[in-house]
Design a protein around this motif. Structure first.
Motif, PDB file in Angstrom:
ATOM      1  N   ASP A  65       0.867  -1.258   0.179  1.00  0.00           N
ATOM      2  CA  ASP A  65       0.024   0.051   0.099  1.00  0.00           C
ATOM      3  C   ASP A  65       0.933   1.112   0.109  1.00  0.00           C
ATOM      4  N   GLU A  66       1.884   1.280   0.622  1.00  0.00           N
ATOM      5  CA  GLU A  66       2.836   2.284   0.828  1.00  0.00           C
ATOM      6  C   GLU A  66       3.595   2.595  -0.535  1.00  0.00           C
ATOM      7  N   PHE A  67       3.867   1.561  -1.062  1.00  0.00           N
ATOM      8  CA  PHE A  67       4.528   1.709  -2.376  1.00  0.00           C
ATOM      9  C   PHE A  67       3.318   2.552  -3.442  1.00  0.00           C
ATOM     10  N   ALA A  68       2.328   1.918  -3.474  1.00  0.00           N
ATOM     11  CA  ALA A  68       1.355   2.521  -4.306  1.00  0.00           C
ATOM     12  C   ALA A  68       0.911   3.999  -4.040  1.00  0.00           C
ATOM     13  N   ARG A  69       1.071   4.210  -2.607  1.00  0.00           N
ATOM     14  CA  ARG A  69       0.759   5.596  -1.943  1.00  0.00           C
ATOM     15  C   ARG A  69       2.069   6.584  -2.364  1.00  0.00           C
ATOM     16  N   GLU A  70       3.067   6.156  -2.220  1.00  0.00           N
ATOM     17  CA  GLU A  70       4.430   7.024  -2.229  1.00  0.00           C
ATOM     18  C   GLU A  70       5.377   6.691  -3.327  1.00  0.00           C
ATOM     19  N   GLY A  71       5.680   5.122  -3.080  1.00  0.00           N
ATOM     20  CA  GLY A  71       6.676   4.740  -4.015  1.00  0.00           C
ATOM     21  C   GLY A  71       6.842   4.952  -5.252  1.00  0.00           C
ATOM     22  N   VAL A  72       5.809   4.907  -5.998  1.00  0.00           N
ATOM     23  CA  VAL A  72       5.585   5.217  -7.511  1.00  0.00           C
ATOM     24  C   VAL A  72       6.266   6.527  -7.890  1.00  0.00           C
ATOM     25  N   ALA A  73       5.924   7.388  -7.060  1.00  0.00           N
ATOM     26  CA  ALA A  73       6.568   8.974  -7.343  1.00  0.00           C
ATOM     27  C   ALA A  73       7.805   9.085  -6.984  1.00  0.00           C
ATOM     28  N   GLN A  74       8.611   8.262  -5.830  1.00  0.00           N
ATOM     29  CA  GLN A  74       9.817   8.311  -5.239  1.00  0.00           C
ATOM     30  C   GLN A  74      10.950   7.623  -6.189  1.00  0.00           C
ATOM     31  N   VAL A  75      10.311   6.334  -6.622  1.00  0.00           N
ATOM     32  CA  VAL A  75      11.373   5.560  -7.279  1.00  0.00           C
ATOM     33  C   VAL A  75      11.607   5.516  -8.760  1.00  0.00           C
ATOM     34  N   ARG A  76      12.574   5.409  -9.292  1.00  0.00           N
ATOM     35  CA  ARG A  76      12.872   5.678 -10.913  1.00  0.00           C
ATOM     36  C   ARG A  76      12.554   4.335 -11.503  1.00  0.00           C
ATOM     37  N   LEU A  77      11.573   4.426 -12.534  1.00  0.00           N
ATOM     38  CA  LEU A  77      11.245   3.294 -12.985  1.00  0.00           C
ATOM     39  C   LEU A  77      11.337   3.639 -14.387  1.00  0.00           C
ATOM     40  N   LYS A 191       2.180  -2.908 -12.270  1.00  0.00           N
ATOM     41  CA  LYS A 191       1.126  -2.519 -12.884  1.00  0.00           C
ATOM     42  C   LYS A 191       0.082  -2.267 -11.932  1.00  0.00           C
ATOM     43  N   VAL A 192      -0.416  -3.056 -11.164  1.00  0.00           N
ATOM     44  CA  VAL A 192      -1.591  -2.817 -10.303  1.00  0.00           C
ATOM     45  C   VAL A 192      -1.132  -1.673  -9.289  1.00  0.00           C
ATOM     46  N   ALA A 193       0.043  -1.590  -8.893  1.00  0.00           N
ATOM     47  CA  ALA A 193       0.331  -0.433  -8.006  1.00  0.00           C
ATOM     48  C   ALA A 193       0.495   0.987  -8.604  1.00  0.00           C
ATOM     49  N   LEU A 194       0.951   1.176  -9.901  1.00  0.00           N
ATOM     50  CA  LEU A 194       0.857   2.170 -10.658  1.00  0.00           C
ATOM     51  C   LEU A 194      -0.822   2.421 -10.977  1.00  0.00           C
ATOM     52  N   ASP A 195      -1.516   1.604 -11.457  1.00  0.00           N
ATOM     53  CA  ASP A 195      -3.109   1.829 -11.607  1.00  0.00           C
ATOM     54  C   ASP A 195      -3.584   2.204 -10.560  1.00  0.00           C
ATOM     55  N   ARG A 196      -3.400   1.591  -9.305  1.00  0.00           N
ATOM     56  CA  ARG A 196      -3.759   2.113  -8.028  1.00  0.00           C
ATOM     57  C   ARG A 196      -3.702   3.619  -7.487  1.00  0.00           C
ATOM     58  N   HIS A 197      -2.446   4.041  -8.003  1.00  0.00           N
ATOM     59  CA  HIS A 197      -1.762   5.308  -7.534  1.00  0.00           C
ATOM     60  C   HIS A 197      -2.709   6.314  -8.595  1.00  0.00           C
ATOM     61  N   GLU A 198      -2.744   6.062  -9.911  1.00  0.00           N
ATOM     62  CA  GLU A 198      -3.205   7.020 -10.884  1.00  0.00           C
ATOM     63  C   GLU A 198      -4.772   7.000 -10.434  1.00  0.00           C
ATOM     64  N   LEU A 199      -5.461   6.074 -10.142  1.00  0.00           N
ATOM     65  CA  LEU A 199      -7.066   5.979  -9.903  1.00  0.00           C
ATOM     66  C   LEU A 199      -7.210   6.700  -8.800  1.00  0.00           C
ATOM     67  N   ILE A 200      -6.498   6.512  -7.423  1.00  0.00           N
ATOM     68  CA  ILE A 200      -7.016   7.210  -6.319  1.00  0.00           C
ATOM     69  C   ILE A 200      -6.593   8.624  -6.439  1.00  0.00           C
ATOM     70  N   GLU A 201      -5.610   8.952  -7.004  1.00  0.00           N
ATOM     71  CA  GLU A 201      -4.879  10.345  -7.106  1.00  0.00           C
ATOM     72  C   GLU A 201      -5.868  11.336  -7.953  1.00  0.00           C
ATOM     73  N   ASN A 202      -6.608  10.506  -9.173  1.00  0.00           N
ATOM     74  CA  ASN A 202      -7.585  11.178  -9.977  1.00  0.00           C
ATOM     75  C   ASN A 202      -8.896  11.101  -9.244  1.00  0.00           C
ATOM     76  N   GLY A 203      -9.207  10.709  -8.115  1.00  0.00           N
ATOM     77  CA  GLY A 203     -10.649  10.427  -7.449  1.00  0.00           C
ATOM     78  C   GLY A 203     -11.465   9.464  -7.955  1.00  0.00           C
TER      79      GLY A 203
END
Length: 288
Positions: A65-77, A191-203
Protein backbone atom coordinates in the motif's frame (compact mmCIF):
# COMPACT_ATOMS: atom_id res chain seq x y z
CA UNK A 1 -28.47 -28.97 51.63
CA UNK A 2 -24.93 -30.23 52.29
CA UNK A 3 -22.65 -28.40 54.73
CA UNK A 4 -20.24 -25.95 53.17
CA UNK A 5 -17.29 -27.97 54.51
CA UNK A 6 -18.45 -30.96 52.52
CA UNK A 7 -18.63 -28.88 49.33
CA UNK A 8 -15.15 -27.51 49.95
CA UNK A 9 -13.88 -31.02 50.40
CA UNK A 10 -15.32 -32.10 47.08
CA UNK A 11 -13.75 -29.11 45.33
CA UNK A 12 -10.35 -29.76 46.87
CA UNK A 13 -10.53 -33.32 45.56
CA UNK A 14 -10.57 -32.11 41.92
CA UNK A 15 -7.17 -32.96 40.41
CA UNK A 16 -4.91 -29.95 40.05
CA UNK A 17 -4.11 -30.89 36.45
CA UNK A 18 -7.80 -30.68 35.50
CA UNK A 19 -8.12 -27.20 36.98
CA UNK A 20 -4.97 -26.09 35.14
CA UNK A 21 -6.33 -27.42 31.82
CA UNK A 22 -9.58 -25.54 32.37
CA UNK A 23 -7.72 -22.31 33.14
CA UNK A 24 -5.48 -22.83 30.10
CA UNK A 25 -8.47 -23.43 27.84
CA UNK A 26 -10.20 -20.27 29.03
CA UNK A 27 -7.06 -18.19 28.58
CA UNK A 28 -6.53 -19.59 25.07
CA UNK A 29 -10.11 -18.77 24.07
CA UNK A 30 -9.69 -15.22 25.38
CA UNK A 31 -6.42 -14.71 23.50
CA UNK A 32 -7.90 -15.98 20.24
CA UNK A 33 -10.97 -13.78 20.64
CA UNK A 34 -8.68 -10.78 21.14
CA UNK A 35 -6.69 -11.62 18.01
CA UNK A 36 -9.79 -12.30 15.90
CA UNK A 37 -11.17 -8.91 16.83
CA UNK A 38 -8.36 -7.46 14.70
CA UNK A 39 -8.01 -10.26 12.10
CA UNK A 40 -11.43 -11.84 11.55
CA UNK A 41 -10.07 -14.44 9.10
CA UNK A 42 -8.13 -16.25 11.82
CA UNK A 43 -9.54 -19.75 12.42
CA UNK A 44 -11.18 -20.37 15.79
CA UNK A 45 -8.61 -23.07 16.56
CA UNK A 46 -5.65 -20.88 15.57
CA UNK A 47 -2.27 -21.40 17.18
CA UNK A 48 0.73 -19.12 17.65
CA UNK A 49 1.90 -19.72 14.08
CA UNK A 50 -1.41 -18.50 12.64
CA UNK A 51 -1.06 -15.20 14.51
CA UNK A 52 2.55 -14.72 13.39
CA UNK A 53 1.59 -15.33 9.77
CA UNK A 54 -1.33 -12.90 10.11
CA UNK A 55 1.10 -10.24 11.38
CA UNK A 56 3.39 -10.92 8.42
CA UNK A 57 0.51 -10.58 5.93
CA UNK A 58 -0.60 -7.34 7.56
CA UNK A 59 2.86 -5.80 7.24
CA UNK A 60 3.44 -7.03 3.68
CA UNK A 61 0.13 -5.52 2.63
CA UNK A 62 1.08 -2.25 4.30
CA UNK A 63 4.34 -2.23 2.31
CA UNK A 64 2.44 -2.74 -0.95
CA UNK A 65 0.00 0.00 0.00
CA UNK A 66 2.81 2.41 0.86
CA UNK A 67 4.53 1.73 -2.46
CA UNK A 68 1.31 2.53 -4.33
CA UNK A 69 0.79 5.59 -2.11
CA UNK A 70 4.29 7.10 -2.18
CA UNK A 71 6.79 4.78 -3.80
CA UNK A 72 5.68 5.06 -7.42
CA UNK A 73 6.45 8.78 -7.28
CA UNK A 74 9.81 8.38 -5.51
CA UNK A 75 11.37 5.39 -7.26
CA UNK A 76 12.89 5.75 -10.73
CA UNK A 77 11.06 3.31 -13.01
CA UNK A 78 11.82 2.51 -16.68
CA UNK A 79 9.34 3.80 -19.24
CA UNK A 80 8.84 0.30 -20.66
CA UNK A 81 7.92 -2.06 -17.84
CA UNK A 82 7.98 -5.55 -19.27
CA UNK A 83 9.77 -8.37 -17.47
CA UNK A 84 12.93 -8.03 -19.56
CA UNK A 85 13.05 -4.24 -19.21
CA UNK A 86 12.59 -4.40 -15.43
CA UNK A 87 15.34 -6.99 -15.11
CA UNK A 88 17.74 -4.89 -17.14
CA UNK A 89 16.83 -1.69 -15.33
CA UNK A 90 17.62 -3.32 -11.95
CA UNK A 91 15.36 -0.96 -10.00
CA UNK A 92 16.25 -2.58 -6.62
CA UNK A 93 19.83 -1.41 -7.17
CA UNK A 94 18.83 2.23 -7.58
CA UNK A 95 19.53 4.73 -4.81
CA UNK A 96 15.94 6.03 -4.96
CA UNK A 97 14.59 2.54 -4.28
CA UNK A 98 16.98 2.01 -1.37
CA UNK A 99 15.91 5.32 0.13
CA UNK A 100 12.23 4.40 -0.11
CA UNK A 101 12.80 0.97 1.47
CA UNK A 102 14.78 2.46 4.36
CA UNK A 103 12.08 5.09 4.99
CA UNK A 104 9.49 2.32 5.04
CA UNK A 105 11.49 0.26 7.51
CA UNK A 106 11.98 3.26 9.80
CA UNK A 107 8.19 3.56 10.05
CA UNK A 108 7.94 -0.02 11.33
CA UNK A 109 8.50 -0.28 15.07
CA UNK A 110 7.88 -3.76 16.50
CA UNK A 111 7.81 -4.02 20.28
CA UNK A 112 5.62 -5.60 22.99
CA UNK A 113 2.29 -3.83 22.68
CA UNK A 114 0.43 -2.17 25.56
CA UNK A 115 -2.79 -2.25 23.53
CA UNK A 116 -5.86 -3.97 24.93
CA UNK A 117 -8.44 -5.52 22.62
CA UNK A 118 -10.67 -2.44 22.52
CA UNK A 119 -7.66 -0.22 21.89
CA UNK A 120 -6.54 -2.35 18.93
CA UNK A 121 -10.03 -2.36 17.42
CA UNK A 122 -10.33 1.40 17.85
CA UNK A 123 -6.88 1.94 16.33
CA UNK A 124 -7.81 0.04 13.20
CA UNK A 125 -11.14 1.84 12.90
CA UNK A 126 -9.71 5.32 13.46
CA UNK A 127 -9.99 7.61 10.40
CA UNK A 128 -6.35 8.64 10.91
CA UNK A 129 -5.15 5.02 10.61
CA UNK A 130 -5.93 4.46 6.95
CA UNK A 131 -6.85 6.03 3.65
CA UNK A 132 -8.00 4.66 0.29
CA UNK A 133 -4.70 2.87 -0.13
CA UNK A 134 -4.90 1.04 3.18
CA UNK A 135 -3.45 1.15 6.67
CA UNK A 136 -0.50 3.39 7.35
CA UNK A 137 2.81 1.55 7.98
CA UNK A 138 2.89 2.81 11.57
CA UNK A 139 -0.57 1.41 12.38
CA UNK A 140 0.22 -1.85 10.60
CA UNK A 141 3.32 -2.19 12.81
CA UNK A 142 1.30 -1.47 15.96
CA UNK A 143 -1.30 -4.09 15.06
CA UNK A 144 1.38 -6.60 14.06
CA UNK A 145 3.04 -6.05 17.46
CA UNK A 146 -0.33 -6.66 19.12
CA UNK A 147 -0.69 -9.96 17.24
CA UNK A 148 2.88 -11.00 18.07
CA UNK A 149 2.16 -10.43 21.75
CA UNK A 150 -0.84 -12.77 21.54
CA UNK A 151 1.25 -15.27 19.56
CA UNK A 152 3.88 -15.26 22.33
CA UNK A 153 1.25 -16.02 24.95
CA UNK A 154 -0.10 -18.90 22.85
CA UNK A 155 3.33 -20.44 22.19
CA UNK A 156 4.12 -23.00 24.93
CA UNK A 157 7.78 -23.08 23.90
CA UNK A 158 8.34 -19.30 24.00
CA UNK A 159 9.66 -17.98 27.30
CA UNK A 160 11.71 -14.88 26.43
CA UNK A 161 9.46 -12.09 25.16
CA UNK A 162 12.35 -9.88 24.06
CA UNK A 163 13.98 -12.67 22.04
CA UNK A 164 10.62 -13.63 20.53
CA UNK A 165 10.03 -10.08 19.28
CA UNK A 166 13.61 -9.67 18.06
CA UNK A 167 13.36 -12.82 15.95
CA UNK A 168 10.00 -12.01 14.41
CA UNK A 169 10.72 -8.30 13.94
CA UNK A 170 13.69 -9.22 11.76
CA UNK A 171 11.49 -11.65 9.84
CA UNK A 172 8.86 -8.94 9.29
CA UNK A 173 11.46 -6.49 7.99
CA UNK A 174 12.75 -9.15 5.59
CA UNK A 175 9.16 -9.66 4.43
CA UNK A 176 8.86 -5.94 3.70
CA UNK A 177 12.09 -5.87 1.72
CA UNK A 178 11.01 -8.92 -0.27
CA UNK A 179 7.55 -7.50 -0.99
CA UNK A 180 8.98 -4.21 -2.22
CA UNK A 181 11.59 -5.88 -4.43
CA UNK A 182 8.87 -8.00 -6.03
CA UNK A 183 6.86 -4.83 -6.55
CA UNK A 184 9.49 -3.46 -8.94
CA UNK A 185 10.51 -6.76 -10.53
CA UNK A 186 7.17 -8.38 -11.38
CA UNK A 187 5.37 -6.50 -14.18
CA UNK A 188 1.85 -7.36 -13.04
CA UNK A 189 2.46 -6.27 -9.45
CA UNK A 190 4.06 -3.03 -10.60
CA UNK A 191 1.17 -2.35 -12.97
CA UNK A 192 -1.37 -2.80 -10.19
CA UNK A 193 0.54 -0.36 -7.95
CA UNK A 194 0.75 2.23 -10.74
CA UNK A 195 -2.94 1.84 -11.62
CA UNK A 196 -3.96 2.17 -7.97
CA UNK A 197 -1.91 5.35 -7.59
CA UNK A 198 -3.28 6.93 -10.75
CA UNK A 199 -6.91 6.10 -10.05
CA UNK A 200 -6.87 7.16 -6.40
CA UNK A 201 -4.97 10.38 -7.09
CA UNK A 202 -7.54 11.17 -9.79
CA UNK A 203 -10.39 10.54 -7.37
CA UNK A 204 -11.68 7.44 -9.16
CA UNK A 205 -11.27 4.97 -6.32
CA UNK A 206 -8.97 1.98 -5.87
CA UNK A 207 -8.36 -0.85 -8.33
CA UNK A 208 -10.72 -3.81 -8.01
CA UNK A 209 -9.41 -6.18 -5.35
CA UNK A 210 -7.47 -3.42 -3.57
CA UNK A 211 -10.17 -1.47 -1.81
CA UNK A 212 -8.28 -0.78 1.39
CA UNK A 213 -8.63 -2.48 4.77
CA UNK A 214 -11.90 -3.93 5.93
CA UNK A 215 -12.07 -1.70 8.98
CA UNK A 216 -15.65 -2.68 9.79
CA UNK A 217 -15.37 -6.44 9.38
CA UNK A 218 -14.37 -7.34 12.90
CA UNK A 219 -15.23 -10.82 14.10
CA UNK A 220 -16.82 -11.54 17.44
CA UNK A 221 -15.67 -14.33 19.74
CA UNK A 222 -19.05 -16.04 19.37
CA UNK A 223 -20.35 -15.07 15.97
CA UNK A 224 -23.97 -15.83 16.83
CA UNK A 225 -26.89 -14.78 14.61
CA UNK A 226 -27.73 -11.80 16.79
CA UNK A 227 -24.14 -10.60 17.08
CA UNK A 228 -23.71 -7.43 15.06
CA UNK A 229 -19.95 -8.09 14.84
CA UNK A 230 -20.32 -11.58 13.34
CA UNK A 231 -18.55 -12.13 10.05
CA UNK A 232 -20.35 -12.79 6.79
CA UNK A 233 -19.09 -16.38 6.86
CA UNK A 234 -20.61 -16.88 10.31
CA UNK A 235 -23.93 -15.41 9.20
CA UNK A 236 -23.97 -17.62 6.10
CA UNK A 237 -23.21 -20.65 8.26
CA UNK A 238 -26.12 -19.88 10.58
CA UNK A 239 -28.48 -19.30 7.65
CA UNK A 240 -27.43 -22.62 6.13
CA UNK A 241 -28.06 -24.46 9.39
CA UNK A 242 -31.46 -22.81 9.73
CA UNK A 243 -32.37 -23.75 6.17
CA UNK A 244 -31.26 -27.34 6.75
CA UNK A 245 -33.39 -27.54 9.91
CA UNK A 246 -36.40 -26.16 8.03
CA UNK A 247 -35.99 -28.66 5.20
CA UNK A 248 -35.69 -31.51 7.70
CA UNK A 249 -38.88 -30.38 9.43
CA UNK A 250 -40.71 -30.52 6.08
CA UNK A 251 -39.43 -33.98 5.19
CA UNK A 252 -41.16 -37.27 6.02
CA UNK A 253 -38.45 -38.19 8.52
CA UNK A 254 -38.74 -34.81 10.17
CA UNK A 255 -42.52 -35.01 10.51
CA UNK A 256 -42.20 -38.48 12.03
CA UNK A 257 -39.59 -37.29 14.52
CA UNK A 258 -41.67 -34.29 15.58
CA UNK A 259 -44.74 -36.49 15.90
CA UNK A 260 -42.88 -38.80 18.26
CA UNK A 261 -41.68 -35.85 20.30
CA UNK A 262 -45.20 -34.47 20.51
CA UNK A 263 -46.60 -37.83 21.65
CA UNK A 264 -43.93 -38.13 24.32
CA UNK A 265 -44.64 -34.60 25.55
CA UNK A 266 -48.38 -35.33 25.78
CA UNK A 267 -47.76 -38.47 27.84
CA UNK A 268 -45.50 -36.55 30.21
CA UNK A 269 -48.09 -33.79 30.51
CA UNK A 270 -50.89 -36.19 31.52
CA UNK A 271 -48.65 -38.23 33.80
CA UNK A 272 -47.46 -35.27 35.86
CA UNK A 273 -50.82 -33.48 35.66
CA UNK A 274 -52.95 -36.26 37.23
CA UNK A 275 -53.06 -34.49 40.58
CA UNK A 276 -54.89 -31.62 38.91
CA UNK A 277 -57.64 -33.85 37.46
CA UNK A 278 -56.57 -33.51 33.89
CA UNK A 279 -57.82 -36.93 32.93
CA UNK A 280 -56.41 -40.42 32.66
CA UNK A 281 -52.88 -41.10 31.64
CA UNK A 282 -52.69 -42.46 28.10
CA UNK A 283 -51.49 -46.04 28.04
CA UNK A 284 -48.07 -46.47 26.58
CA UNK A 285 -46.90 -49.43 24.58
CA UNK A 286 -47.21 -52.77 26.37
CA UNK A 287 -44.05 -54.15 27.92
CA UNK A 288 -43.13 -57.69 27.08
Amino acid sequence: MKPIDSIRGRLSAVPEAVRQRTDSSSARARLLADARAVVPDLPRDADSGHLVRAARRLVRRAAQDEFAREGVAQVRLPEVRGRTELRRADVPGEASFHAFVEDMLLALDFAPSPLERDDAVELRRAPTSSDQYGLSPEVAADLASYLLGKAFELDPEAHDLEAFFAEHAEQLRDDVRGALVRQVRVPLELKVALDRHELIENGQGPVAGFDGPDVEGFASPTGGPGDEDATEEERRSFAQRAQAAFEFAQSEAGRTAFSMLRTGAEKAYWKYGQGESRGPTPKGPSKR
